[in-house]
Design an enzyme around this catalytic site. Structure first.
Site, PDB file in Angstrom:
ATOM      1  N   HIS A   1       0.821  -1.206   0.000  1.00 51.76           N
ATOM      2  CA  HIS A   1       0.000   0.000   0.000  1.00 51.76           C
ATOM      3  C   HIS A   1       0.858   1.261   0.000  1.00 51.76           C
ATOM      4  O   HIS A   1       0.553   2.237  -0.674  1.00 51.76           O
ATOM      5  CB  HIS A   1      -0.908  -0.018   1.232  1.00 51.76           C
ATOM      6  CG  HIS A   1      -1.948   1.048   1.202  1.00 51.76           C
ATOM      7  ND1 HIS A   1      -3.209   0.821   0.737  1.00 51.76           N
ATOM      8  CD2 HIS A   1      -1.905   2.353   1.558  1.00 51.76           C
ATOM      9  CE1 HIS A   1      -3.913   1.942   0.809  1.00 51.76           C
ATOM     10  NE2 HIS A   1      -3.134   2.877   1.311  1.00 51.76           N
TER      11      HIS A   1
ATOM     12  N   GLU B   1      -8.162   7.928  -5.024  1.00 53.66           N
ATOM     13  CA  GLU B   1      -7.773   6.791  -4.183  1.00 53.66           C
ATOM     14  C   GLU B   1      -8.868   5.729  -4.225  1.00 53.66           C
ATOM     15  O   GLU B   1      -9.992   6.007  -4.628  1.00 53.66           O
ATOM     16  CB  GLU B   1      -7.636   7.250  -2.723  1.00 53.66           C
ATOM     17  CG  GLU B   1      -6.384   8.042  -2.426  1.00 53.66           C
ATOM     18  CD  GLU B   1      -5.260   7.161  -1.909  1.00 53.66           C
ATOM     19  OE1 GLU B   1      -5.336   5.927  -2.083  1.00 53.66           O
ATOM     20  OE2 GLU B   1      -4.309   7.722  -1.341  1.00 53.66           O
TER      21      GLU B   1
ATOM     22  N   HIS C   1     -10.889   2.645  -1.786  1.00 55.66           N
ATOM     23  CA  HIS C   1     -11.131   2.157  -0.427  1.00 55.66           C
ATOM     24  C   HIS C   1     -12.031   0.929  -0.536  1.00 55.66           C
ATOM     25  O   HIS C   1     -13.175   0.947  -0.106  1.00 55.66           O
ATOM     26  CB  HIS C   1     -11.777   3.259   0.431  1.00 55.66           C
ATOM     27  CG  HIS C   1     -11.219   3.331   1.804  1.00 55.66           C
ATOM     28  ND1 HIS C   1     -11.966   3.617   2.903  1.00 55.66           N
ATOM     29  CD2 HIS C   1      -9.960   3.140   2.255  1.00 55.66           C
ATOM     30  CE1 HIS C   1     -11.195   3.619   3.984  1.00 55.66           C
ATOM     31  NE2 HIS C   1      -9.979   3.330   3.617  1.00 55.66           N
TER      32      HIS C   1
ATOM     33  N   HIS D   1     -11.617  -2.697   0.300  1.00 51.36           N
ATOM     34  CA  HIS D   1     -11.878  -3.725   1.315  1.00 51.36           C
ATOM     35  C   HIS D   1     -12.743  -3.202   2.455  1.00 51.36           C
ATOM     36  O   HIS D   1     -13.702  -3.860   2.846  1.00 51.36           O
ATOM     37  CB  HIS D   1     -10.563  -4.327   1.803  1.00 51.36           C
ATOM     38  CG  HIS D   1      -9.825  -5.033   0.703  1.00 51.36           C
ATOM     39  ND1 HIS D   1     -10.251  -6.231   0.185  1.00 51.36           N
ATOM     40  CD2 HIS D   1      -8.735  -4.687  -0.002  1.00 51.36           C
ATOM     41  CE1 HIS D   1      -9.433  -6.592  -0.791  1.00 51.36           C
ATOM     42  NE2 HIS D   1      -8.500  -5.673  -0.929  1.00 51.36           N
TER      43      HIS D   1
ATOM     44  N   ARG E   1      -8.000  14.630   2.230  1.00 51.10           N
ATOM     45  CA  ARG E   1      -6.780  15.069   2.924  1.00 51.10           C
ATOM     46  C   ARG E   1      -5.554  15.065   2.012  1.00 51.10           C
ATOM     47  O   ARG E   1      -4.529  15.640   2.364  1.00 51.10           O
ATOM     48  CB  ARG E   1      -6.533  14.185   4.156  1.00 51.10           C
ATOM     49  CG  ARG E   1      -7.519  14.410   5.292  1.00 51.10           C
ATOM     50  CD  ARG E   1      -7.047  13.785   6.593  1.00 51.10           C
ATOM     51  NE  ARG E   1      -6.855  12.342   6.494  1.00 51.10           N
ATOM     52  CZ  ARG E   1      -7.816  11.424   6.606  1.00 51.10           C
ATOM     53  NH1 ARG E   1      -9.051  11.804   6.842  1.00 51.10           N
ATOM     54  NH2 ARG E   1      -7.546  10.136   6.508  1.00 51.10           N
TER      55      ARG E   1
ATOM     56  N   GLN F   1     -13.863   1.759   9.862  1.00 52.59           N
ATOM     57  CA  GLN F   1     -13.974   2.997  10.606  1.00 52.59           C
ATOM     58  C   GLN F   1     -15.156   3.798  10.084  1.00 52.59           C
ATOM     59  O   GLN F   1     -15.621   3.592   8.977  1.00 52.59           O
ATOM     60  CB  GLN F   1     -12.728   3.854  10.394  1.00 52.59           C
ATOM     61  CG  GLN F   1     -11.475   3.272  10.958  1.00 52.59           C
ATOM     62  CD  GLN F   1     -10.378   4.318  10.932  1.00 52.59           C
ATOM     63  OE1 GLN F   1     -10.512   5.379  11.512  1.00 52.59           O
ATOM     64  NE2 GLN F   1      -9.306   4.008  10.246  1.00 52.59           N
TER      65      GLN F   1
ATOM     66  N   SER G   1      -6.322   6.309  12.772  1.00 53.22           N
ATOM     67  CA  SER G   1      -7.473   7.161  13.076  1.00 53.22           C
ATOM     68  C   SER G   1      -7.577   8.268  12.038  1.00 53.22           C
ATOM     69  O   SER G   1      -6.575   8.803  11.576  1.00 53.22           O
ATOM     70  CB  SER G   1      -7.314   7.778  14.465  1.00 53.22           C
ATOM     71  OG  SER G   1      -7.476   6.779  15.450  1.00 53.22           O
ATOM     72  N   GLN G   2      -8.824   8.610  11.731  1.00 53.07           N
ATOM     73  CA  GLN G   2      -9.086   9.574  10.658  1.00 53.07           C
ATOM     74  C   GLN G   2      -8.871  11.021  11.111  1.00 53.07           C
ATOM     75  O   GLN G   2      -8.689  11.294  12.290  1.00 53.07           O
ATOM     76  CB  GLN G   2     -10.540   9.436  10.207  1.00 53.07           C
ATOM     77  CG  GLN G   2     -10.907   8.058   9.698  1.00 53.07           C
ATOM     78  CD  GLN G   2     -10.260   7.767   8.363  1.00 53.07           C
ATOM     79  OE1 GLN G   2     -10.325   8.569   7.449  1.00 53.07           O
ATOM     80  NE2 GLN G   2      -9.617   6.622   8.253  1.00 53.07           N
TER      81      GLN G   2
ATOM     82  N   SER H   1      -4.334  -0.714  -6.408  1.00 51.11           N
ATOM     83  CA  SER H   1      -4.886  -1.551  -5.359  1.00 51.11           C
ATOM     84  C   SER H   1      -4.881  -2.968  -5.904  1.00 51.11           C
ATOM     85  O   SER H   1      -5.624  -3.288  -6.826  1.00 51.11           O
ATOM     86  CB  SER H   1      -6.312  -1.084  -5.033  1.00 51.11           C
ATOM     87  OG  SER H   1      -7.001  -2.088  -4.317  1.00 51.11           O
TER      88      SER H   1
END
Lengths: 256, 959
Positions: B226, B292, B294, B296, B315, B449, B520-521, B756
């Site tokens: 990753h 990007e 996401h 999984h 971000r 999350q 953590s975000q 990915s």
């Protein structure tokens, strides 16, 4: 009189403040974006301005309910300053989330002994909806809408469904000329979804207080200031300006 | 004391309806309506507050008396009465609960002594529901993040976490044999290969000590696929040919060559370096773009996965240069069909309908709350995305020219800003808590999350102010790998010293290693000069954002970590970043190795018998073609006011625009067009053709609305299966080679990308590998937005022209899919013709010669003209040329084609303008609301009302 100063209230999650600033600049006002924390520290700050705007967004995430937490803050910490502001013949505007805030803070329709008389809650469609709608204005004594008739503006919200505690109360608002904006179709007729995008009773899109100087509306006038913001400008050509600009110009000209 | 506020809607019980619908869908039954009698929601409030205070919170804040009824009860142990029909769903301890957090903050602001809050949903379940409970559980809660408590709640304490006592953990690996090293990697979920483990072993043998756990985790994280993209940057043996670094030889390589070609006019600013690729826009601003995936997390918890996926990519621009302002988002999803039979679901796989609804809601709630318009996207359906949906999210940012570079300085403080650190994203982390059920709860820290968009919005607000006040030297986001990745990358050339106990935590009990690798975000890392620290801290505090100095960048070339004064890591930066052994993989590709065997030529039913009206309706109704309005309208695509061309266009604002255009600086008339291309159907034939077609489609989309073809930047996002299998990697090499060739031919530099790998689902003997899926995103610059063109037909009496060449290329087409035909020729891009077509089209638009323009993509000419006609409510008559087959003329998906509408007065000018590219007059527009198409023998083979066609197109996903 010099161009009026406009306070655009920032808060965590407010997110239409920059384009609201742009709209007021276009209209000839002097807007400034100020965080609610500054106002809480110094409520007197408010008195330097002629117009207060609570812009659209998701203040505090709309957690609990849309606009509720900021409404609480205004009611608990700024109610004196706000009353003083309104009583000084100044203007207050709430757009989308700002409408939810003003309504839930009791600034548009004061609560009676049994609590609030009206609220804005979940759209009957069950979800957030971004679409353009037509509005019929009934300006009454509301300076923001002076000269407005039919407006074409976008809505973008999930909780814009205006509901009164009792049906008779809606009638009362009507009689008091406080329902200044209603959803209509392109020909000015009321209709079901999507003409009325959220299920509001009486197709209410915007209400003002008894004085007319406090206005809350769900649609976004600041998103139709430039002609290129219109969804069909490639069909119908570029207009001189967007329909929403008039509302900001009215606010500025009120102080001339 | 513990209070419960339970809230019931006075009107429609929407949640009960959701449960009913979902239950019926999952079980193909009609029992849902009798299973749940009603639903409520509520809050658990803990603290030293008496009834009046609790009641005041309920009345003034938590419930809306106009539309809701609320009840306050004190929760006591043992419970006052036992009601076993009450099913209460709570988030598991440690899962982000933004609403609870807001209530807590608000209560503190009102001086109400609240210590902890949890939110819940509750269902009154019919006692006769016994046999249905298993399926019902699935509908009521998602095990990955939620728990169900049946009967009364009897908690003693809502807080979570227990104190942590420091103990340094060393990992003895110097003496391990190969098997031992492999076991260590596997058991510790380090995902390091034997080769990599041996390199680490040798390094520590030379140092004469064992690594600590946090050192090993740091290496595992930095060396992960990753974070390091080791497969695509490694050595590949491709059919016997050695490729030293695939990305460098293809995608980066093409950009480097293009930049040389651009010379003094090189408009790339920073490519493949920062968190997003940056290109020139105006004299004042550059723009950047990052996409990007996401995947999984979205498979396990669609809402949270998509939510944090978008939060993460936002971000990236924020962490590019000294920080860009996000101006729009994109989202592209790949799902299994929503009508998948529930019985056919493999174990542990969520139904695609649930995945789709959750993903859309997750993107909606984050993007809308951030105040960033979501303006472009696509949805693609294929049964092979069943266990493995793909969720791509992208963000475009605007950055002042003077704020594009960053460089942390020795002595700068390492400051974490934004959210607190918890066990989020730590693999396999579990902890027990004092809990609601009096049983020990396990937290799946794992991949799942929930985001807190407002935390990120607050962070964005202060970051942009701090940027403009020059309060820091560098910024980056905490994404995968958390502090480890952010501090490690930022301090790569310098060195860093971090005191881990300083990081603010969500709850007690995190070990030093957990703090370091937590994902953590909503956190970012800044390099802050000491003389600016007070100002930065004050700025953050003034908007309720937490900022904490956790260390210092120092010119030691080392990464040193401590916890309460104890050194827990001391690594050479050089070893961390350059020590990884090169990966060598095998790749093979042979034409003809595809899942569906290609058939030479085309198998087409005899034209005479074919009802093209019916076929057209079928193609319009196919999931990949049909209207996505249900999704688009849930996204705010107009916030920030820059919207020029919306995703939906036409006389009723519901036609499918080719690309969105935004005006990032209000009033400036300079625009950005955002489009995308994705066509996994073609990958089964040839990944090279698929990649070429995807680039062509993305470029086509943005040129169709007015982007300058000489100013289009593109991004690649590869989602592939397990590339340890040579044939899977081989197909990726083929696609990458196409990326190089077509980018060079089109003059469209890649500026950023991401891969990915390993998108596969395994359970028992069932393996599902996704089709190779390459998303190309395009960011095109529009010199003057007032020249933009939309796809809806504008008025009757105009001429229609077909631009580009139609070939017999039905392989992977939506016509074939709708008609159940296999094989065919896969569409091929003509790299010499295509750039000329784009250039001429743009020139014609700049001169204002076109009334409408639509690119031909899924469904070919027939679908394009139908969409243009019903979007504009203007009819059209078309006459097909003398092609070999009407089906080919109508439905072939040959690339680089457009249908354009021209007013009679401009026809001559258009013909001159397109003199050296294929342009044929093909019909005209008319007032009658219908579409007629004459076949090669002159007979009307399509004759349909626009309302009928539109209904076919809108119906399938009108939810």
């Amino acid at each position: 009189m010099a161009a009026p100063r406009i306070l655009i209230l920032r808060a965590p999650g407010a997110n239409c403040d920059a384009e609201t600033q742009f709209a007021f600049e276009r209209a000839g006002g002097i807007p400034e974006r100020i965080h609610v924390n500054r106002l809480r520290e110094q409520p007197n700050l408010l008195q330097r301005f002629q117009v207060l705007v609570v812009p659209g967004g998701f203040t505090y995430g709309d957690d609990v309910a849309a606009g509720k937490i900021l409404a609480n803050q205004l009611a608990y910490f700024l109610s004196d300053a706000l009353r003083q502001f309104r009583d000084a013949e100044k203007l207050i505007l709430g757009v989308c989330n700002g409408f939810q805030v003003l309504l839930k803070a009791g600034l548009l329709i004061p609560p009676d002994e049994d609590g609030p008389l009206a609220t804005l809650t979940n759209n009957t469609s069950g979800h957030f909806d971004d679409r353009w709608i037509y509005l019929q204005a009934a300006p009454g004594n509301c300076p923001f809408l002076r000269g407005c008739e039919r407006l074409h503006l976008p809505v973008a919200h999930g909780e814009g469904n205006f509901i009164c505690r009792e049906p008779w109360f809606l009638k009362g608002l009507e009689q008091a000329n406080q329902i200044v904006l209603r959803y209509v179709d392109a020909n000015g007729k009321p209709g079901p979804y999507p003409v009325n995008p959220n299920g509001s009773q009486g197709d209410v899109a915007g209400v003002c207080d008894m004085t007319g100087r406090v206005l809350g509306l769900m649609p976004h006038p600041e998103r139709h200031v430039l002609p290129t913001q219109h969804p069909r400008w490639t069909r119908n050509g570029l207009a001189e300006e967007g329909d929403g600009l008039q509302i900001f110009r009215n606010a500025v000209e009120y102080f001339e | 004391m513990l209070w419960e506020v339970e809230i019931e809607a006075k009107g429609r019980d929407a949640e009960r309806d959701r449960v009913r619908d979902e239950y019926d869908l999952l079980t193909s039954s009609r029992r849902g309506t009798e299973l749940v009698r009603r639903s409520t929601r509520g809050y658990l409030l803990e603290g030293e507050l008496g009834e009046p205070q609790a009641r005041r919170l309920m009345d003034d804040l938590l419930a809306d008396p106009v539309v809701e009824r609320a009840h306050l009860t004190e929760i006591v142990d043992p419970p006052a009465h036992v009601d076993s029909t009450a099913y209460t769903v709570l988030l598991k301890p440690g899962v982000m609960d933004p609403v609870a957090q807001s209530v807590l903050d608000t209560a503190h602001g009102l001086s109400v002594p609240l210590a902890a809050v949890r939110t819940f949903r509750r269902y009154e379940v019919n006692p006769a529901a016994d046999g249905a409970l298993k399926a019902l559980h699935k509908v009521l809660a998602n095990d990955a993040i939620e728990q169900i408590v049946v009967g009364p709640l009897s908690p003693e304490h809502l807080g979570i976490g227990t104190p942590y006592t420091f103990r340094l953990i060393a990992v003895p690996l110097r003496e391990l044999d190969n098997a031992g090293l492999e076991r260590l990697s596997r058991d510790g979920q380090l995902s390091l290969s034997l080769d990599e483990m041996k390199t680490i072993q040798a390094h520590f043998q030379a140092l004469g000590r064992d690594p600590t756990d946090v050192e090993l985790e740091t290496l595992a994280q930095t060396w992960s696929e990753h974070c390091s993209h080791k497969t695509l940057k490694g050595t590949i043996d491709f059919n016997g040919r050695r490729i030293d670094n695939l990305l460098k030889e293809t995608i980066f390589g093409a950009t480097q060559e293009l930049r040389k070609r651009f010379g003094a006019d090189d408009w790339c600013v920073s490519v493949f370096e920062d968190n997003a690729g940056v290109v020139r826009f105006t004299d004042e601003y550059h723009v950047c773009f990052k996409v990007e995936t996401h995947n999984h997390p979205s498979a396990i918890e669609p809402y949270g996965g998509a939510n944090t996926g978008l939060g993460g990519v936002i971000r990236d621009p924020m962490g590019t240069g000294l920080g860009a302002k996000p101006i729009c988002n994109t989202d592209v999803f790949c799902f299994a069909p929503p009508d998948t039979l529930p019985e056919s679901l493999p174990p542990g796989v969520l139904h695609p309908m649930k995945v789709m609804k959750g993903v859309v809601a997750g993107v909606r709630d984050y993007g809308n709350r951030m105040g960033i318009p979501t303006v472009n996207g696509a949805v693609c359906f294929d049964p092979r995305y069943l266990g493995n949906p793909l969720v791509y999210c992208g963000t475009v940012g605007l950055i002042p020219v003077s704020r594009c570079t960053k460089e942390p300085q020795a002595g700068d403080l390492i400051v974490t800003v934004g959210g607190r650190t918890g066990r989020d994203g730590i693999h396999g982390a579990t902890f027990s808590s004092l809990q609601l059920t009096a049983e020990s709860e396990q937290v799946s820290g794992g991949a799942v999350q929930i985001g807190n968009a407002i935390a990120e919005k607050k962070l964005l607000d202060v970051v942009l102010q701090a940027r403009d006040r020059n309060l820091y030297h560098a910024i980056t986001d905490c994404g995968a790998g958390g502090f480890s990745s952010a501090v490690g990358e930022m301090g790569e050339k310098l060195g860093a010293l971090v005191a881990l106990e300083k990081a603010p935590l969500k709850y007690e009990g995190l070990s030093y290693t957990e703090i370091w690798i937590s994902e953590s975000q909503e956190r970012m890392i800044l390099a802050v000069p000491r003389d600016k620290w007070d100002e930065l801290r004050a700025l953050c505090a003034s908007e309720d954002v937490e900022a904490t100095a956790i260390g210092t960048f120092e010119a030691t070339g080392r990464l040193r970590l401590s916890y309460q004064g104890n050194q827990v890591a001391d690594l050479e930066m050089k070893f961390v970043h350059d020590g990884r052994p090169n990966v060598v993989r095998k790749a093979t590709w042979r034409a003809g190795i595809v899942d569906t065997p290609p058939v030479a030529g085309v198998v087409i039913p005899p034209a005479r018998q074919e009802d093209f009206n019916e076929t057209l309706r079928k193609v319009l109704s196919s999931l990949n073609v049909c209207s996505k309005e249900w999704i688009v309208r849930q996204y705010d695509h107009e916030v920030q006011g820059g919207s020029v061309i919306k995703p939906l266009v036409g006389v009723h604002d519901d036609g499918p625009g080719d690309a969105a255009v935004v005006m990032p600086v209000l009033g400036s008339n300079m625009g950005l067009a955002i489009g995308c291309g994705l066509n996994p159907c073609l990958g089964d034939f040839d990944p090279y053709a698929m990649a070429a077609a995807a680039i062509d489609e993305a470029v086509r989309n943005v040129v169709a609305v007015g982007a300058d073809p000489k100013r289009i930047a593109i991004l690649d996002n590869f989602c592939w299966g397990n590339t340890n299998r040579p044939e899977v990697l081989g197909s990726l090499v083929r696609a990458a080679e196409a990326c190089r060739d077509i980018a060079l031919a089109y003059g469209t530099p890649f500026i950023s990308g991401k891969d990915s790998l390993n998108n596969e689902y395994h359970s028992g003997d069932r393996h599902i590998t996704i089709p190779p899926t390459l998303l190309i995103s395009a960011l095109g610059q529009v010199p003057d937005v007032r020249r933009c063109v939309t796809m809806d037909l504008k008025e009757a009496g105009n001429a229609l022209f077909l631009l580009g060449i139609t070939r017999n290329e039905m392989g992977g087409s939506h016509y074939n899919a709708a008609c159940g035909i296999a094989g065919g020729n896969v569409p091929q891009v003509d790299p010499s013709l295509a750039p000329r077509v784009f250039e001429k089209l743009h020139a014609a638009m700049q001169r204002g010669l076109l009334r409408s323009c639509h690119d031909l993509s899924e469904g070919g000419l027939a679908v394009a003209v139908a969409e243009m006609a019903f979007a504009g409510e203007i009819g059209a008559d078309l006459k097909l040329g003398a092609s070999e087959s009407d089906a080919v003329a109508l439905f072939s998906e040959s690339p680089t084609r457009f249908l354009i509408e021209v007013m009679p007065a401009n026809v001559a000018a258009v013909q001159v303008c397109f003199d050296d590219v294929p342009l044929v007059p093909i019909g005209q527009t008319c007032r009658e609301p219908r579409l007629r198409i004459a076949g090669r023998n002159g007979e009307w083979i399509v004759w349909a009302s626009l309302a009928d066609l539109k209904e076919a197109w809108q119906k399938p996903l009108r939810w």
